[in-house]
Write a protein that holds these residues in place. Structure first.
Motif, PDB file in Angstrom:
ATOM      1  N   GLN A  77      12.413   0.083  10.398  1.00  0.00           N
ATOM      2  CA  GLN A  77      10.858  -0.712  11.110  1.00  0.00           C
ATOM      3  C   GLN A  77      10.328  -1.854  10.445  1.00  0.00           C
ATOM      4  O   GLN A  77       9.907  -2.696  11.839  1.00  0.00           O
ATOM      5  N   GLN A  85      -3.945  -9.355   6.564  1.00  0.00           N
ATOM      6  CA  GLN A  85      -4.559  -8.481   5.056  1.00  0.00           C
ATOM      7  C   GLN A  85      -5.630  -9.238   4.097  1.00  0.00           C
ATOM      8  O   GLN A  85      -6.634  -9.415   4.071  1.00  0.00           O
ATOM      9  N   GLN A 103       1.288  -8.654   8.670  1.00  0.00           N
ATOM     10  CA  GLN A 103       0.489  -7.632   8.543  1.00  0.00           C
ATOM     11  C   GLN A 103       0.182  -8.172   7.398  1.00  0.00           C
ATOM     12  O   GLN A 103      -1.499  -7.432   6.815  1.00  0.00           O
ATOM     13  N   SER A 154       1.513  -0.973   0.233  1.00  0.00           N
ATOM     14  CA  SER A 154      -0.018   0.080   0.088  1.00  0.00           C
ATOM     15  C   SER A 154       1.601   1.264  -0.023  1.00  0.00           C
ATOM     16  O   SER A 154       1.726   1.007  -0.207  1.00  0.00           O
ATOM     17  N   ALA A 155       0.300   2.422  -0.567  1.00  0.00           N
ATOM     18  CA  ALA A 155       1.107   3.257  -0.085  1.00  0.00           C
ATOM     19  C   ALA A 155       1.614   3.510   1.283  1.00  0.00           C
ATOM     20  O   ALA A 155       3.345   4.326   1.347  1.00  0.00           O
ATOM     21  N   GLU A 156       1.357   3.232   2.165  1.00  0.00           N
ATOM     22  CA  GLU A 156       2.112   3.363   3.914  1.00  0.00           C
ATOM     23  C   GLU A 156       3.110   2.832   3.859  1.00  0.00           C
ATOM     24  O   GLU A 156       3.468   3.059   4.521  1.00  0.00           O
ATOM     25  N   GLN A 157       2.693   1.260   3.302  1.00  0.00           N
ATOM     26  CA  GLN A 157       3.770   0.286   3.646  1.00  0.00           C
ATOM     27  C   GLN A 157       4.783   0.788   2.557  1.00  0.00           C
ATOM     28  O   GLN A 157       6.017   0.372   3.377  1.00  0.00           O
ATOM     29  N   GLU A 158       4.718   1.193   1.462  1.00  0.00           N
ATOM     30  CA  GLU A 158       5.709   1.472   0.769  1.00  0.00           C
ATOM     31  C   GLU A 158       6.683   2.982   0.990  1.00  0.00           C
ATOM     32  O   GLU A 158       7.965   2.318   1.203  1.00  0.00           O
ATOM     33  N   LYS A 159       5.681   3.884   1.902  1.00  0.00           N
ATOM     34  CA  LYS A 159       6.558   5.193   2.651  1.00  0.00           C
ATOM     35  C   LYS A 159       6.980   4.556   3.407  1.00  0.00           C
ATOM     36  O   LYS A 159       8.655   4.642   3.443  1.00  0.00           O
ATOM     37  N   GLN A 160       7.147   3.889   4.628  1.00  0.00           N
ATOM     38  CA  GLN A 160       7.879   3.405   5.453  1.00  0.00           C
ATOM     39  C   GLN A 160       9.115   2.129   5.222  1.00  0.00           C
ATOM     40  O   GLN A 160      10.067   1.950   5.519  1.00  0.00           O
TER      41      GLN A 160
END
Length: 226
Positions: free
Chosen positions: A179, A224, A220, A147-153
């Motif tokens: 992380q 999902q 995670q 996801s965009a959030e996962q890729e950001k991290q």
């Protein structure tokens, strides 16, 4: 239910790959090995990569360049993941080698880590230590993209780790850094050494490193899906 047939060529489409993947779900490693005329090892002490190689063969992955994805024409990477009975991953997931020299100008967008993780076919497999390899059941394979959030991290972790390598701090990197993504020694034996950038900017010798996904992150992904 698709019956398993040993593939002669690489899958031509995502749909073909997923049909082939569905045909191995529910089989044991022993059954799948027999269908491919392969002997199943008694244990995995000396055969660490055996499961991954069996699944690659069974899905028609080309044993090509390791810098490419396993299904390069489809842009899909294959990852097997050993899980326990509560669907928790039992180990971290190897992504790719970490380059320790000549890294100036390498950005996340063109990194091997992003390339390998942009589209992944996950194959969960019963990894409980008490179950003999031949009796370990293959779960339902599934496709995943971050996801965009996962890729950001992932990008933040990658940049932090690459900065440490570039600044000559490779020896200070521990499994606690990052992380979702971590760097750990990766070599067949502890004697293997490779070039890296040292504190003074001069080349030093150190153990080869690899990028790994933490178990919390792959848990995670599995939660999902299921």
């Amino acid at each position: 239910m698709h019956e398993y047939i040993c593939p002669k060529t690489e899958p031509k489409s995502e749909q073909e790959l997923m049909q082939q993947a569905a045909s191995i779900a529910g089989l044991t490693l022993g059954e799948l090995a027999t269908l491919n005329n392969i002997q199943t090892p008694e244990n995995f002490k000396r055969e660490k990569g055996w499961t991954g190689q069996l699944i690659e063969l069974s899905l028609g992955a080309a044993a090509g360049s390791k810098s490419q994805q396993d299904f390069a024409a489809l842009g899909i990477e294959l990852k097997t993941i050993p899980i326990d009975h509560s669907f928790s991953p039992l180990e971290t997931t190897y992504v790719c080698y970490a380059h320790l020299t000549d890294i100036a100008g390498v950005e996340w967008q063109i990194s091997s880590v992003k390339n390998k993780l942009q589209r992944v076919l996950w194959v969960p497999i019963d990894g409980t230590r008490t179950t003999p390899p031949k009796d370990r059941v293959i779960g339902t394979p599934f496709l995943w993209s971050p996801s965009a959030e996962q890729e950001k991290q992932l990008k933040m972790d990658w940049e932090e780790l690459m900065d440490m390598i570039a600044l000559g701090d490779v020896e200070s990197i521990t499994a606690k850094h990052g992380q979702f993504l971590q760097i750990r020694p990766k070599a067949a034996n502890g004697q293997a050494l490779t070039d890296a950038i040292g504190k003074s900017g001069k080349v030093i010798q150190t153990r080869p490193r690899g990028f790994y996904l933490r178990k919390d992150f792959t848990r995670q992904i599995i939660e999902q899906q299921f």
